[in-house]
Design an enzyme around this catalytic site. Structure first.
Site, PDB file in Angstrom:
ATOM      1  N   LYS A 140       0.841  -1.205   0.000  1.00  0.00           N
ATOM      2  CA  LYS A 140       0.000   0.000   0.000  1.00  0.00           C
ATOM      3  C   LYS A 140       0.878   1.258   0.000  1.00  0.00           C
ATOM      4  CE  LYS A 140      -2.686   1.791   3.487  1.00  0.00           C
ATOM      5  NZ  LYS A 140      -3.692   1.683   4.545  1.00  0.00           N
ATOM      6  N   GLY A 150      -4.018  -2.087   6.253  1.00  0.00           N
ATOM      7  CA  GLY A 150      -3.337  -3.286   5.756  1.00  0.00           C
ATOM      8  C   GLY A 150      -3.991  -4.575   6.228  1.00  0.00           C
ATOM      9  N   ARG A 151      -4.196  -4.692   7.548  1.00  0.00           N
ATOM     10  CA  ARG A 151      -4.737  -5.958   8.082  1.00  0.00           C
ATOM     11  C   ARG A 151      -6.219  -6.134   7.793  1.00  0.00           C
ATOM     12  NH1 ARG A 151      -3.069  -2.309  11.575  1.00  0.00           N
ATOM     13  NH2 ARG A 151      -4.437  -1.453  13.185  1.00  0.00           N
ATOM     14  N   GLU A 182      -2.447  -6.218  16.336  1.00  0.00           N
ATOM     15  CA  GLU A 182      -2.015  -4.926  15.789  1.00  0.00           C
ATOM     16  C   GLU A 182      -3.134  -3.893  15.966  1.00  0.00           C
ATOM     17  OE1 GLU A 182       1.224  -4.158  12.444  1.00  0.00           O
ATOM     18  OE2 GLU A 182      -0.678  -4.685  11.558  1.00  0.00           O
ATOM     19  N   HIS A 217      -2.141 -32.246  20.031  1.00  0.00           N
ATOM     20  CA  HIS A 217      -0.892 -32.985  20.243  1.00  0.00           C
ATOM     21  C   HIS A 217       0.255 -32.011  20.479  1.00  0.00           C
ATOM     22  CE1 HIS A 217      -2.840 -36.755  18.889  1.00  0.00           C
ATOM     23  NE2 HIS A 217      -3.600 -35.877  18.243  1.00  0.00           N
ATOM     24  N   LYS A 241      11.286  -0.133  12.747  1.00  0.00           N
ATOM     25  CA  LYS A 241      11.545   0.067  11.306  1.00  0.00           C
ATOM     26  C   LYS A 241      12.560   1.192  11.108  1.00  0.00           C
ATOM     27  CE  LYS A 241       7.026  -0.755   9.236  1.00  0.00           C
ATOM     28  NZ  LYS A 241       5.930  -0.101   8.549  1.00  0.00           N
TER      29      LYS A 241
HETATM   30  C1  G6Q Z   1      -1.308  -3.617   8.726  1.00  0.00           C
HETATM   31  C2  G6Q Z   1      -0.041  -2.931   8.813  1.00  0.00           C
HETATM   32  C3  G6Q Z   1       1.116  -3.667   8.181  1.00  0.00           C
HETATM   33  C4  G6Q Z   1       1.249  -3.503   6.671  1.00  0.00           C
HETATM   34  C5  G6Q Z   1       2.626  -3.983   6.236  1.00  0.00           C
HETATM   35  C6  G6Q Z   1       2.837  -3.849   4.748  1.00  0.00           C
HETATM   36  O1  G6Q Z   1      -2.348  -3.174   9.095  1.00  0.00           O
HETATM   37  O2  G6Q Z   1      -0.173  -1.647   8.352  1.00  0.00           O
HETATM   38  O3  G6Q Z   1       1.127  -5.031   8.487  1.00  0.00           O
HETATM   39  O4  G6Q Z   1       0.241  -4.194   6.001  1.00  0.00           O
HETATM   40  O5  G6Q Z   1       3.609  -3.275   6.924  1.00  0.00           O
HETATM   41  O6  G6Q Z   1       2.672  -2.536   4.350  1.00  0.00           O
HETATM   42  P1  G6Q Z   1       2.618  -2.153   2.832  1.00  0.00           P
HETATM   43  O7  G6Q Z   1       1.398  -2.771   2.237  1.00  0.00           O
HETATM   44  O8  G6Q Z   1       2.575  -0.651   2.814  1.00  0.00           O
HETATM   45  O9  G6Q Z   1       3.866  -2.699   2.197  1.00  0.00           O
END
Ligand code: G6Q
Length: 525
Positions: A202, A259-260, A343, A374, A489
Site C-alpha cells: 500500500k 493493511g490488516r 495490531e 498434540h 523500522k
Molecule cells: C497492517 C499494517 C502492516 C502492513 C505492512 C505492509 O495493518 O499496516 O502489516 O500491512 O507493513 O505494508 P505495505 O502494504 O505498505 O507494504
C-alpha cells in the site's frame, strides 16, 4: 468516558465475583447448551462453555450500548473518520474496508462510503477484464505474491483456505520475508516463464517487499525475461510504486483500507481471482458483505463474540486467547487473526490520547485442530492459568470424499474431537490422582458453520474484522493504526545506512549500538 467509569462495568465487576462454575453438577446441561447459542447467516455461536450467565450476557450488551459500539460500527461503515487520536498528530482517516464489498447492496450509503464503493467497483472491473485477458492468453500457470504483514497474512490465509476450489494450473506462492531463503525457495519451484508476480504494498515503501521485488526482477532478467511482461503492482495512488510503465498491470488500494483489513481489496483480490476465478472472488465479497450488514444489526454475532472476549479479558482477567480452527483449510488463519487482533487492539492510549487504566487486547494465538491437541493442549487443560479458546468448525469437509474407518468418517472424528475438547475444558475431571485431575471451568466457545466455501470464508473473515473493531469501540481505542511497529523500522533503516557507509569506507561513522554487530559481520567477510 473511560471504560472503567461505565455503569455496566461496575455491574460486570460484581457479577465476575460470583461467576458461574461450569464443573458443578448439572450446570453445564442440555438446556444451557440449547439456550446459549445464537445463529445468523449460516453461523452458530455456541457459548454455553463460557463462564457466563444470562445476567452477564445482559450486562455485556448494556456495556456495548453504553459504549455506543453499534453507533460507532454504523459510523465506521458510513465513512466517518474513525482512525484518529483526538488532539494529536495521527492518521486521521476513514475506515472503509467494508466499501470494498458493498456493491451488492442498494441501501442508502453515506457520501464517503459511496465514493469508496465506486472506487472499489472500478478496480474490480479492471481486474475482471485483466483476468479475462490472462485466460485468453493462457500463458501463466503460477503467480507469486510479494508482500508482508497485511499485504501477506490475510491474502495467504484466504488462498490456502480454498485449495479444493482451485482452477487447474493456477497455483499461487507467497514471498514475504526479507530472508533471502524465502524468495529462493519459491523461485526454485516455479517456471518463471509461466509466472506472474504481483507486488503488493500500500505504501510502496516497505523494505522487505521492495527488496524482494528486486530479487525476483533480477532472477527474471538473468533468464532473459522481460519483467514488465510478468510484474503486476497493487499499491496506493501516488506511492513510489505507482508507476504503471514498470508493470503489466497496476491496481490501487486506498488509505481508508488498513493493511490488516485489506484482504478483500486488491491486496487479496488479484491472487484469489487468479487462483479461483473472478466469480469465486465475488462470492468471498458477497459473504463478507452479508456479515458487514449483519454487524449493523442488534445483538449480532461479532458483537457477542467481542463481548465474550471482553468478559474474559477485563472481568475474568485472562491475558491470552487461543483460536483453534478444526479445519485444515484454515491453517494460516490463526496467523492472520494474530495480526488483525494484536495490531489493532494492542494499544495503551484511548482515542483521546490518554493512557488507559484497564487491559486492552489479549495475546491471541492458535493452531489448527486436531494438530493443536498434540501440541499445547496439555497447558490449556492443566496449566496454571485458564486460556479462553475460540473453536471454529464446519459440519462438512470441503472435499466430497471421506472414508469410514472403525465406524466413523474422518470428518466425524474431527468434529467429535472439537466437541470433546470443549466439554473437557468446561467440565474438567475429578480424580484422586492429582496428576489426572482436570480443573475445568475453562471458558471456550464454538463458531460453527456448514462448509467452508468462498461465501462462508468471506463471512468468517468479516466476522473477525468486526469482532476486533467492536472491542476497540468498547475500549474506546483506535483499532486502525499501528504506531507501535514504527520505531523498530526506523532503527533498522538507520542501521542499514551505517552498514552501507561502513562498506563504502573503512573509516565509516562509528556508532554505539551496532558497532559490535558490525565487527562480527566484518570479521566473517
Ligand atoms: C497492517 C499494517 C502492516 C502492513 C505492512 C505492509 O495493518 O499496516 O502489516 O500491512 O507493513 O505494508 P505495505 O502494504 O505498505 O507494504
Amino acid at each position: 468516558m473511560s471504560f472503567l467509569h461505565l455503569k455496566s462495568v461496575k455491574n460486570l465487576q460484581n457479577l465476575a465475583r460470583q461467576s458461574v462454575d461450569l464443573t458443578q453438577d448439572g450446570v453445564f446441561n442440555g438446556e444451557r447448551i440449547e439456550t446459549m447459542r445464537q445463529s445468523a447467516i449460516g453461523f452458530d455461536l455456541l457459548y454455553a462453555a463460557e463462564r457466563v450467565t444470562p445476567a452477564v450476557i445482559e450486562a455485556l450488551f448494556e456495556l456495548s450500548d453504553e459504549a455506543m459500539a453499534m453507533q460507532k460500527m454504523a459510523d465506521m461503515q458510513a465513512g466517518v473518520e474513525m482512525n484518529r487520536i483526538e488532539g494529536f498528530d495521527s492518521e486521521q482517516r476513514a475506515v472503509l474496508h467494508t466499501a470494498m464489498r458493498d456493491q451488492f447492496t442498494h441501501r442508502q450509503k453515506a457520501k464517503n462510503a459511496m465514493a469508496a464503493s465506486d472506487m472499489a467497483q472500478a478496480e474490480l472491473q479492471k481486474l475482471e477484464r485483466f483476468l479475462e485477458v490472462l485466460d485468453r492468453e493462457n500463458r501463466f500457470t503460477d503467480l507469486i505474491q510479494i508482500g508482508i504483514g497485511g499485504s501477506d497474512l490475510g491474502p495467504r490465509a484466504l488462498y490456502l483456505a480454498l485449495l479444493p476450489f482451485a482452477r487447474p494450473h493456477h497455483r499461487v506462492h507467497f514471498i514475504s520475508n526479507v530472508d533471502p531463503d524465502d524468495a529462493n525457495n519459491v523461485l526454485n519451484r516455479v517456471d518463471l516463464k509461466k509466472t506472474l508476480v504481483v507486488v503488493v504494498s500500500k505504501s510502496g515503501t516497505t523494505l522487505e517487499t521492495l527488496t524482494n521485488e528486486e530479487f525476483v526482477r533480477a532472477r527474471l532478467q538473468k533468464l532473459g525475461l522481460d519483467p514488465k511482461e510478468h510484474f503486476i503492482a497493487v499499491t496506493g495512488e501516488k506511492s513510489p510504486m505507482d508507476n504503471p510503465a514498470k508493470y503489466k498491470a497496476s491496481f490501487y488500494i486506498w488509505d481508508f483500507v488498513g493493511g490488516r483489513y485489506s484482504s478483500t481489496s486488491m491486496a487479496g483480490a488479484v491472487a484469489i481471482g487468479f487462483a479461483y476465478g473472478f466469480s469465486a472472488l465475488m462470492e468471498i465479497l458477497r459473504g463478507a458483505h452479508a456479515m458487514d450488514a449483519h454487524a449493523m444489526t442488534k445483538r449480532n454475532l461479532p458483537l457477542l463474540s467481542a463481548l465474550l472476549g471482553i468478559w474474559n479479558r477485563n472481568f475474568l482477567q485472562l491475558p491470552t486467547a487461543a483460536v483453534v480452527p478444526y479445519s485444515q483449510a484454515l491453517i494460516r488463519f490463526p496467523a492472520h487473526l494474530q495480526q488483525l487482533d494484536m495490531e489493532s487492539n494492542g494499544k495503551s492510549v484511548d482515542i483521546t490520547g490518554h493512557f488507559v487504566d484497564f487491559s486492552t487486547g489479549p495475546v491471541v494465538w492458535g493452531e489448527i485442530g486436531t494438530n493443536a491437541q498434540h501440541s499445547f493442549y496439555q497447558l490449556i487443560h492443566q496449566g496454571t492459568q485458564a486460556i479462553p479458546v475460540e473453536f471454529i468448525g464446519f459440519r462438512k469437509s470441503q472435499h466430497p470424499f471421506d472414508l469410514d474407518v472403525k465406524g466413523s468418517s474422518s470428518q466425524e472424528k474431527l468434529l467429535a474431537n472439537l466437541f470433546a475438547q470443549s466439554i473437557a475444558l468446561a467440565k474438567g475431571q475429578k480424580s484422586a490422582n492429582p496428576n489426572r485431575f482436570f480443573p475445568g471451568n475453562r471458558p471456550n466457545r464454538i463458531l460453527l458453520a456448514d462448509r467452508l466455501d468462498p461465501y462462508t470464508l468471506g463471512a468468517l473473515l468479516a466476522f473477525y474484522e468486526h469482532k476486533v473493531a467492536l472491542q476497540g469501540f468498547i475500549w474506546n481505542i483506535n483499532s486502525f493504526d499501528q504506531e507501535g511497529v514504527q520505531l523498530g523500522k526506523v532503527l533498522a533503516s538507520q542501521i542499514l545506512d551505517l552498514f552501507a557507509a561502513q562498506r563504502s569506507s573503512k573509516s565509516g561513522p562509528s556508532f554505539e549500538v551496532g558497532e559490535a554487530y558490525l565487527r562480527i559481520l566484518n570479521a566473517k567477510k
